[in-house]
Design an enzyme around this catalytic site. Structure first.
Site, short mmCIF file in Angstrom:
data_model
loop_
_atom_site.label_atom_id
_atom_site.label_comp_id
_atom_site.label_asym_id
_atom_site.label_seq_id
_atom_site.Cartn_x
_atom_site.Cartn_y
_atom_site.Cartn_z
N ARG A 184 0.80 -1.23 0.00
CA ARG A 184 0.00 0.00 0.00
C ARG A 184 0.84 1.28 0.00
O ARG A 184 0.43 2.30 0.57
CB ARG A 184 -0.98 0.03 1.18
CG ARG A 184 -1.98 -1.08 1.19
CD ARG A 184 -2.94 -1.05 0.01
NE ARG A 184 -3.73 -2.28 0.01
CZ ARG A 184 -3.42 -3.34 -0.75
NH1 ARG A 184 -2.42 -3.31 -1.60
NH2 ARG A 184 -4.15 -4.43 -0.70
N SER A 233 -10.23 0.51 4.15
CA SER A 233 -9.37 0.18 5.29
C SER A 233 -8.69 1.42 5.83
O SER A 233 -8.03 2.14 5.08
CB SER A 233 -8.30 -0.84 4.87
OG SER A 233 -8.93 -2.05 4.57
N GLU A 304 -3.53 3.81 6.55
CA GLU A 304 -3.58 3.59 5.09
C GLU A 304 -4.28 4.81 4.45
O GLU A 304 -3.88 5.30 3.40
CB GLU A 304 -4.35 2.30 4.77
CG GLU A 304 -4.45 2.03 3.28
CD GLU A 304 -4.95 0.64 2.93
OE1 GLU A 304 -4.66 -0.31 3.71
OE2 GLU A 304 -5.62 0.49 1.90
C1 LIG Z 1 -15.38 0.72 -0.14
C2 LIG Z 1 -13.90 0.79 -0.36
C3 LIG Z 1 -13.19 -0.36 -0.62
C4 LIG Z 1 -11.80 -0.29 -0.83
N1 LIG Z 1 -11.12 -1.46 -1.10
C5 LIG Z 1 -9.79 -1.39 -1.35
C6 LIG Z 1 -9.05 -2.59 -1.65
O1 LIG Z 1 -9.59 -3.67 -1.74
N2 LIG Z 1 -7.72 -2.47 -1.87
C7 LIG Z 1 -7.08 -1.28 -1.81
O2 LIG Z 1 -5.87 -1.24 -2.02
N3 LIG Z 1 -7.76 -0.14 -1.52
C8 LIG Z 1 -9.08 -0.17 -1.30
N4 LIG Z 1 -9.76 0.98 -1.00
C9 LIG Z 1 -9.03 2.26 -0.87
C10 LIG Z 1 -8.99 3.11 -2.15
O3 LIG Z 1 -10.05 2.80 -3.02
C11 LIG Z 1 -7.65 2.92 -2.90
O4 LIG Z 1 -6.56 3.31 -2.11
C12 LIG Z 1 -7.66 3.70 -4.23
O5 LIG Z 1 -6.68 3.20 -5.09
C13 LIG Z 1 -7.44 5.20 -4.04
O6 LIG Z 1 -7.62 5.83 -5.29
P1 LIG Z 1 -8.24 7.29 -5.38
O7 LIG Z 1 -8.18 7.72 -6.79
O8 LIG Z 1 -9.56 7.34 -4.73
O9 LIG Z 1 -7.15 8.09 -4.53
P2 LIG Z 1 -7.29 9.36 -3.57
O10 LIG Z 1 -7.94 8.94 -2.29
O11 LIG Z 1 -7.92 10.49 -4.29
O12 LIG Z 1 -5.76 9.66 -3.33
C14 LIG Z 1 -4.91 8.71 -2.70
C15 LIG Z 1 -3.46 9.20 -2.82
O13 LIG Z 1 -3.06 9.17 -4.19
C16 LIG Z 1 -2.61 10.46 -4.62
N5 LIG Z 1 -3.01 10.63 -6.01
C17 LIG Z 1 -4.24 10.43 -6.57
N6 LIG Z 1 -4.19 10.63 -7.90
C18 LIG Z 1 -2.92 10.97 -8.21
C19 LIG Z 1 -2.23 11.31 -9.41
N7 LIG Z 1 -2.85 11.36 -10.59
N8 LIG Z 1 -0.90 11.62 -9.33
C20 LIG Z 1 -0.25 11.61 -8.14
N9 LIG Z 1 -0.84 11.30 -6.97
C21 LIG Z 1 -2.16 10.98 -7.00
C22 LIG Z 1 -3.29 11.45 -3.68
O14 LIG Z 1 -2.56 12.64 -3.58
C23 LIG Z 1 -3.28 10.65 -2.36
O15 LIG Z 1 -2.02 10.76 -1.75
C24 LIG Z 1 -11.14 0.95 -0.77
C25 LIG Z 1 -11.88 2.12 -0.53
C26 LIG Z 1 -13.26 2.04 -0.34
C27 LIG Z 1 -14.03 3.31 -0.13
#
Ligand SMILES: Cc1cc2nc3c(=O)[nH]c(=O)nc-3n(C[C@H](O)[C@H](O)[C@H](O)COP(=O)(O)OP(=O)(O)OC[C@H]3O[C@@H](n4cnc5c(N)ncnc54)[C@H](O)[C@@H]3O)c2cc1C
Length: 310
Positions: A184, A233, A304
């Site tokens: 992660r 998480s 996380e």
């Molecule tokens: C219901 C639910 C289930 C989930 N299940 C999982 C799972 O099974 N496995 C898992 O790993 N995660 C899970 N997650 C967590 C989450 O979905 C992941 O971490 C996801 O990949 C985050 O992506 P995001 O675009 O929403 O990132 P954000 O929350 O918007 O950002 C996360 C980080 O990435 C950075 N970031 C985003 N986009 C960019 C970019 N283009 N360039 C540089 N930095 C960037 C942000 O600055 C921040 O530091 C879950 C979340 C929810 C709500």
């Protein structure tokens, strides 16, 4: 805000508005951009129309000493109640696309939702991207977080990324072998904005791929809550035998509440905005659980979820 700061911000606003027009807004409520449905305003909110405009904006921000924060789909980010100073950058629809560039290689924009990439891979008979169908974020966020589930993660399918370097203001391609991925997390520098990525799949059979996708989605529905305001998480697992939810349960925290922030009864590593919570309630709940788990087990849980803002 003192007089000098007010004048500085006014000049900045006029200058930025002239250059970036409709792509730049002020005082945007960020609660719509986080899965917790919480958070104050962004001082500036920028949705670049393309890479050139993004670079132009970053150059202006650098000149004006304006802090920038990049947000993906907000499914892993808690935004504080007092909002985010500086500019929040969110890649818009021009950064959301998928295309096949070789028989087993997909190129995708960083704003593309993970499940869209999973479906595109399936439609092109490419296996090993099925896990993306149950992660709710965007590709940019998934790469930064090295997101994954069911023994797969981004590091296993990634070939390369294209990034904009906020210091040098240029676009670079970084190969998978030059990135260190951990559980992660990755060693990618904070000043890189991912704009696109290339993934490698394995040529397979669409029906088999679809079957695997359904299995994963079903497994998730059984083990995790859905249709709630959460960022998944909250803490990282220590290892396979010592998962964060086990430590939370063992320490008797599963019924903890702070204001309207609570812990999911289905999965106690999922913290939930029950409707009227403030970000501070979620943060207080995080701190209370962390302290209790440490006192009871000696383990210092690592977050996380990312927390941004003032
Ligand atoms: C219901 C639910 C289930 C989930 N299940 C999982 C799972 O099974 N496995 C898992 O790993 N995660 C899970 N997650 C967590 C989450 O979905 C992941 O971490 C996801 O990949 C985050 O992506 P995001 O675009 O929403 O990132 P954000 O929350 O918007 O950002 C996360 C980080 O990435 C950075 N970031 C985003 N986009 C960019 C970019 N283009 N360039 C540089 N930095 C960037 C942000 O600055 C921040 O530091 C879950 C979340 C929810 C709500």
């Amino acid at each position: 805000m003192d007089d000098w700061t007010e004048v500085f911000v006014m000049n900045l606003n006029n200058n930025f508005k002239k250059k970036f027009g409709d792509n730049l807004s002020e005082e945007v409520n960020l609660s719509h951009y986080s899965w917790f449905n919480l958070g104050g305003n962004a001082q500036f909110f920028f949705k670049p129309k393309n890479k050139n405009q993004l670079i132009e904006f970053l150059a202006e921000a650098k000149n004006s000493n304006l802090k920038t924060t990049i947000l993906g789909a907000g499914s892993n980010t808690l935004i504080r109640d007092n909002g985010v100073q500086g500019a929040v950058i969110k890649l818009g629809k021009n950064f959301s696309y998928t295309k096949l560039i070789d028989k087993n290689i997909i190129e995708t924009g960083a704003a593309t939702l993970d499940r869209k990439v999973a479906n595109f891979a399936k439609d092109n008979n490419l296996a090993n991207l099925e896990f993306l169908s149950c992660i709710p974020g965007s590709i940019g966020g998934a790469i930064i977080m090295n997101s994954g589930c069911y023994d797969s993660d981004i590091s296993k399918i990634l070939l390369s990324i294209k990034v904009i370097d906020q210091k040098k203001l240029i676009e670079n391609e970084i190969k998978r072998e030059d990135i260190k991925f951990l559980y992660r997390e990755s060693n990618l520098m904070k000043d890189l904005i991912i704009v696109s990525a290339k993934f490698k799949g394995t040529i397979s059979n669409k029906i088999e791929i679809e079957k695997k996708q359904f299995e994963f989605i079903k497994k998730k529905k059984i083990s995790q809550p859905n249709q709630i305001k959460t960022c998944g998480s909250t803490f990282k697992n220590i290892n396979e035998n010592k998962k964060a939810w086990m430590l939370i349960k063992e320490s008797g925290c599963q019924n903890f509440k702070e204001g309207d922030a609570m812990i999911s009864q289905k999965h106690c590593n999922f913290f939930v905005n029950n409707g009227k919570a403030k970000s501070i309630d979620i943060e207080n709940l995080i701190n209370k659980v962390r302290k209790t788990v440490y006192a009871k087990t000696g383990v210092n849980l690592e977050l996380e979820v990312k927390i941004i803002g003032e």
